[in-house]
Motif scaffolding. Structure first.
Motif, PDB file in Angstrom:
ATOM      1  N   LYS A   1      41.211 -25.437 -53.008  1.00 55.48           N
ATOM      2  CA  LYS A   1      41.586 -24.992 -51.672  1.00 55.48           C
ATOM      3  C   LYS A   1      42.985 -25.500 -51.359  1.00 55.48           C
ATOM      4  CE  LYS A   1      36.880 -24.829 -49.854  1.00 55.48           C
ATOM      5  NZ  LYS A   1      35.941 -25.336 -48.818  1.00 55.48           N
ATOM      6  N   PRO A   2      43.747 -24.777 -50.525  1.00 57.38           N
ATOM      7  CA  PRO A   2      45.129 -25.192 -50.240  1.00 57.38           C
ATOM      8  C   PRO A   2      45.262 -26.627 -49.752  1.00 57.38           C
ATOM      9  CG  PRO A   2      44.759 -22.972 -49.441  1.00 57.38           C
ATOM     10  CD  PRO A   2      43.426 -23.483 -49.908  1.00 57.38           C
ATOM     11  N   ASP A   3      44.366 -27.047 -48.848  1.00 56.58           N
ATOM     12  CA  ASP A   3      44.501 -28.398 -48.292  1.00 56.58           C
ATOM     13  C   ASP A   3      44.116 -29.486 -49.278  1.00 56.58           C
ATOM     14  OD1 ASP A   3      45.507 -27.498 -45.927  1.00 56.58           O
ATOM     15  OD2 ASP A   3      43.590 -27.537 -44.845  1.00 56.58           O
ATOM     16  N   ASP A   4      43.518 -29.108 -50.427  1.00 58.09           N
ATOM     17  CA  ASP A   4      43.210 -30.111 -51.455  1.00 58.09           C
ATOM     18  C   ASP A   4      44.481 -30.705 -52.044  1.00 58.09           C
ATOM     19  OD1 ASP A   4      40.562 -29.595 -51.054  1.00 58.09           O
ATOM     20  OD2 ASP A   4      40.294 -28.351 -52.858  1.00 58.09           O
ATOM     21  N   LEU A   5      45.571 -29.930 -52.019  1.00 61.00           N
ATOM     22  CA  LEU A   5      46.841 -30.397 -52.588  1.00 61.00           C
ATOM     23  C   LEU A   5      47.780 -30.958 -51.517  1.00 61.00           C
ATOM     24  CD1 LEU A   5      47.565 -27.546 -55.169  1.00 61.00           C
ATOM     25  CD2 LEU A   5      46.287 -29.678 -55.472  1.00 61.00           C
ATOM     26  N   ARG A   6      47.279 -31.091 -50.306  1.00 57.48           N
ATOM     27  CA  ARG A   6      48.078 -31.654 -49.217  1.00 57.48           C
ATOM     28  C   ARG A   6      47.506 -33.001 -48.802  1.00 57.48           C
ATOM     29  NH1 ARG A   6      47.861 -25.864 -46.947  1.00 57.48           N
ATOM     30  NH2 ARG A   6      49.844 -24.966 -47.638  1.00 57.48           N
ATOM     31  N   ILE A   7      48.334 -33.775 -48.129  1.00 59.88           N
ATOM     32  CA  ILE A   7      47.927 -35.109 -47.662  1.00 59.88           C
ATOM     33  C   ILE A   7      47.529 -35.001 -46.200  1.00 59.88           C
ATOM     34  CG2 ILE A   7      48.669 -37.490 -47.312  1.00 59.88           C
ATOM     35  CD1 ILE A   7      50.757 -36.988 -49.540  1.00 59.88           C
ATOM     36  N   ASN A   8      46.345 -35.449 -45.860  1.00 65.78           N
ATOM     37  CA  ASN A   8      45.859 -35.369 -44.485  1.00 65.78           C
ATOM     38  C   ASN A   8      46.264 -36.626 -43.716  1.00 65.78           C
ATOM     39  OD1 ASN A   8      44.534 -34.543 -42.199  1.00 65.78           O
ATOM     40  ND2 ASN A   8      42.533 -35.314 -42.858  1.00 65.78           N
ATOM     41  N   ALA A   9      47.137 -36.440 -42.730  1.00 67.75           N
ATOM     42  CA  ALA A   9      47.578 -37.551 -41.870  1.00 67.75           C
ATOM     43  C   ALA A   9      46.912 -37.377 -40.510  1.00 67.75           C
ATOM     44  CB  ALA A   9      49.099 -37.557 -41.747  1.00 67.75           C
ATOM     45  N   SER A  10      45.757 -37.990 -40.338  1.00 68.07           N
ATOM     46  CA  SER A  10      44.941 -37.762 -39.142  1.00 68.07           C
ATOM     47  C   SER A  10      45.582 -38.285 -37.867  1.00 68.07           C
ATOM     48  CB  SER A  10      43.563 -38.409 -39.325  1.00 68.07           C
ATOM     49  OG  SER A  10      43.706 -39.788 -39.594  1.00 68.07           O
ATOM     50  N   PHE A  11      46.549 -39.176 -37.989  1.00 67.59           N
ATOM     51  CA  PHE A  11      47.185 -39.740 -36.798  1.00 67.59           C
ATOM     52  C   PHE A  11      48.196 -38.771 -36.175  1.00 67.59           C
ATOM     53  CE2 PHE A  11      49.496 -40.980 -40.564  1.00 67.59           C
ATOM     54  CZ  PHE A  11      50.818 -40.721 -40.246  1.00 67.59           C
TER      55      PHE A  11
END
Length: 675
Positions: A189-199
């Motif tokens: 999935k696209p977001d698998d290769l992105r870094i999740n910055a929850s802040f």
């Protein structure tokens, strides 16, 4: 002044060219040399703004002096074939492979086909306007240069700021989309290769390092060679077109006509809203116009390249949109990778890899054309001293604007790293529509107003008619945006627009005819473009409009505190240098006249001396003739004397002979006497 030798291969002589001043300084203009100078400049904002508000550039300044500020020339290596491939590669990719899913599922349904045609028609009109301008002004500045010439320095700055904003947003959007399709190709999935910055906020929390990496790889290629970039673009675009043909053929084998049973589920308003978003799909052709300085024959190559590539793109987009909605119901279309997952939904899992590969190729060429275009815009922006002049420098070895390319890639990468696609696409569309509207207005001004030709009365008529066209178009857009029912407001707005355009057409005579290639049906086509662009802007969501206004406010702040003073100082310096050049030419002309007078005087003096010499020679000749005559007379006299002497000698001889005869007779007589 910097003396630069230029050999064009046609025996061109050395010529003087104006450089950017002190290129080692970031802001070399006089207003920024000290805090005192800057304070003085700030106190003069009002007068300087008034001076620059309506100051218009001229064709020859954009074509010659502005180019010279880059110190080196761009290389003329492109032809119409290159422009066609650049046009297709610049436009086709992100729009059709990314936004088709969003527009079909959320706004238009199967009627996304109509949305593409509406957006394509508006874009094609603007392509015609860009073509006329780029043929007569083949410069790297594109629409920025066109607006400087026709609408003035301030309007050009506002447009240029939005142009650069448009390109940064477009580059960031395509870079993030590249990551999405790459993830699909890798079964992620696209977001698998992105870094999740929850802040961070939701729209800015998925960090995308792959988008940054691909942007800088493209930057390196664009910086090294425009011809090499053109060859890569042509190869990648051919691969992309082959993939599109595959999608059309294989996709139509999975077509279900029942998917079109509810053709426009969101109504006409949804179709127009989708059209406003899909303007993103046509972004890129304006960047092709910035290649004018690198085209061998702009008058032939640019019209063929721009118009031809846009017709190909509109046709292809419409076919792809129709095929997608035939393959899958509109409410099941994926918004991130619509074509790839449509093949997967129909059981053709293997096909999704081909589609993803083709999409990656298409997005790569879009990224390349985007970076090439925005770097050339920024170069001309810096030539006008609205950005640091060091960014206008053309690399001597590669013939490319390397500094501007790197700076714009950094800006693209920062935005792509943080911002989600839906935010970017809406922002991009409103900026694009705004710029296209200004270019249409500029074309009308170019045709109907020329300094020293158009009377004050005709100028005032032109301003009045343009105001009516713009306000009626805005009224139509606002009426649509607020959802007014009834036909009366629309009839009034359309009626005012029609009669304003008709009045412009009937009461004003064109002040300037296009020299090589011109848009037909002026003022009707540019007036229609103004109305269509502003009408579609009314379908854009309010938050995007607010972001656009905030960005415009930032631009105005920069202009009042930096750009205004830099461009004002540059204009005053150019004026002084121009006066110095005129004075130098005048002095040179006076010196030449004095030299000619001195030469003429010497010639006259030499002529008098020659005449006197001839008279003296004539006198000597006459004297010699007189002497010769006297000598001849003496000779003749002597000859007469000689002749007389001869006659006298003859008589003497006769007398002698006579005497001798007498003596002989006497002798004979004496002899007889002796005998």
């Amino acid at each position: 002044m910097v003396l630069v030798g230029e050999n064009s291969g046609q025996g061109n002589n050395l010529r003087r060219r104006r450089g950017c001043g002190y290129m080692n300084n970031f802001l070399p203009e006089e207003s920024f040399q000290s805090w005192g100078n800057y304070a003085k400049a700030l106190r003069s904002i009002r007068s300087r703004f008034k001076d620059r508000l309506l100051t218009r550039s001229m064709d020859h300044l954009e074509l010659n002096e502005m180019r010279a500020r880059s110190q080196h020339e761009m290389k003329k290596t492109l032809n119409w074939w290159d422009i066609i491939w650049f046009g297709i590669g610049a436009v086709m990719g992100a729009g059709v492979f990314v936004l088709t899913g969003q527009a079909a599922r959320n706004d238009a349904g199967p009627a996304v086909l109509v949305s593409y045609l509406i957006s394509g028609l508006a874009a094609l009109l603007t392509v015609l306007f860009y073509t006329e301008f780029s043929v007569e002004l083949p410069v790297a500045g594109g629409s920025f240069a066109y607006l400087r010439v026709e609408l003035g320095d301030f309007a050009a700055f506002v447009a240029a700021g939005n142009i650069l904003f448009e390109y940064v947003i477009a580059g960031a959007s395509v870079a993030r989309s590249w990551t999405s399709y790459f993830a699909t190709l890798c079964n992620h999935k696209p977001d698998d290769l992105r870094i999740n910055a929850s802040f961070l906020a939701e729209d800015y929390s998925h960090l995308d390092p792959i988008a940054v990496v691909i942007s800088f790889i493209i930057c390196i290629g664009a910086s090294l060679s425009i011809k090499g970039s053109s060859r890569f673009n042509a190869f990648a675009t051919i691969v992309h077109i082959l993939v599109i043909v595959f999608i059309l053929i294989v996709g139509l084998t999975q077509a279900n006509p029942n998917n079109y049973s509810n053709f426009a589920p969101f109504g006409f308003r949804g179709i127009l809203k989708a059209s406003s978003m899909l303007f993103f799909a046509y972004v890129g052709f304006d960047g092709v116009a910035t290649l004018g300085e690198e085209v061998k024959n702009p008058g032939r190559d640019i019209p063929i390249g721009l118009v031809g590539s846009m017709l190909v793109v509109i046709t292809t987009y419409s076919l792809l949109a129709a095929t997608l909605c035939l393959m899958q119901p509109y409410n099941e279309i994926d918004t991130d990778a619509p074509f790839t997952l449509a093949f997967q939904a129909t059981g053709l899992n293997w096909a999704k890899f081909i589609v993803a590969f083709g999409a990656l190729k298409g997005m790569t060429t879009v990224l390349l054309a985007n970076i090439i275009g925005q770097a050339r815009y920024f170069t001309h922006f810096a030539r006008a001293h609205l950005a640091p002049p060091i960014l206008a420098v053309i690399n001597e070895k590669t013939g490319t604007p390397m500094n501007a390319t790197i700076i714009m890639t950094v800006a693209n990468s920062i935005v792509a790293f943080f911002t989600s696609l839906d935010v970017l696409s809406n922002l991009l569309s409103i900026a694009t529509l705004f710029i296209f509207t200004l270019v249409a207005i500029a074309l009308i001004v170019r045709r109907y107003y020329a300094t020293g030709v158009t009377s004050n009365l005709d100028r005032n008529k032109l301003v009045g008619f343009l105001a009516l066209i713009i306000f009626s178009s805005v009224g139509l857009s606002v009426t649509w945006a607020v959802g007014k029912n009834g036909w009366i407001p629309y009839a009034v707005a359309v009626g005012v627009w029609f009669f304003a355009t008709l009045g412009l057409n009937l009461t004003l005579k064109e002040a300037r005819k296009p020299k090589i290639w011109g848009v037909p049906l002026v003022p009707w086509l540019p007036s229609a473009s103004i109305a269509i662009n502003l009408f579609i802007m009314g379908s854009i969501d309010g938050s995007s409009l607010y972001r656009f206004l905030i960005w415009t406010a930032i631009l105005l702040t920069y202009y009042l505190f930096v750009g205004l003073h830099a461009s004002y100082d540059a204009a005053r310096r150019n004026e002084r240098e121009g006066n110095d050049a005129v004075e130098a030419r005048s002095i040179e002309a006076d010196t030449q006249r004095e030299s000619n007078i001195a030469t003429e005087a010497r010639d006259i003096e030499a002529g008098v001396g020659t005449s006197t010499g001839r008279e003296d020679n004539n006198a000597v000749g006459a004297t010699n003739m007189e002497v010769g005559n006297r000598e001849s007379t003496e000779i003749e006299s002597n000859s007469a004397i000689d002749a007389a002497n001869v006659r006298a000698g003859d008589r003497t001889s006769v007398e002698t002979d006579g005497n001798n005869a007498i003596k002989a007779t006497d002798g004979e007589g004496g002899g007889k006497n002796m005998h």
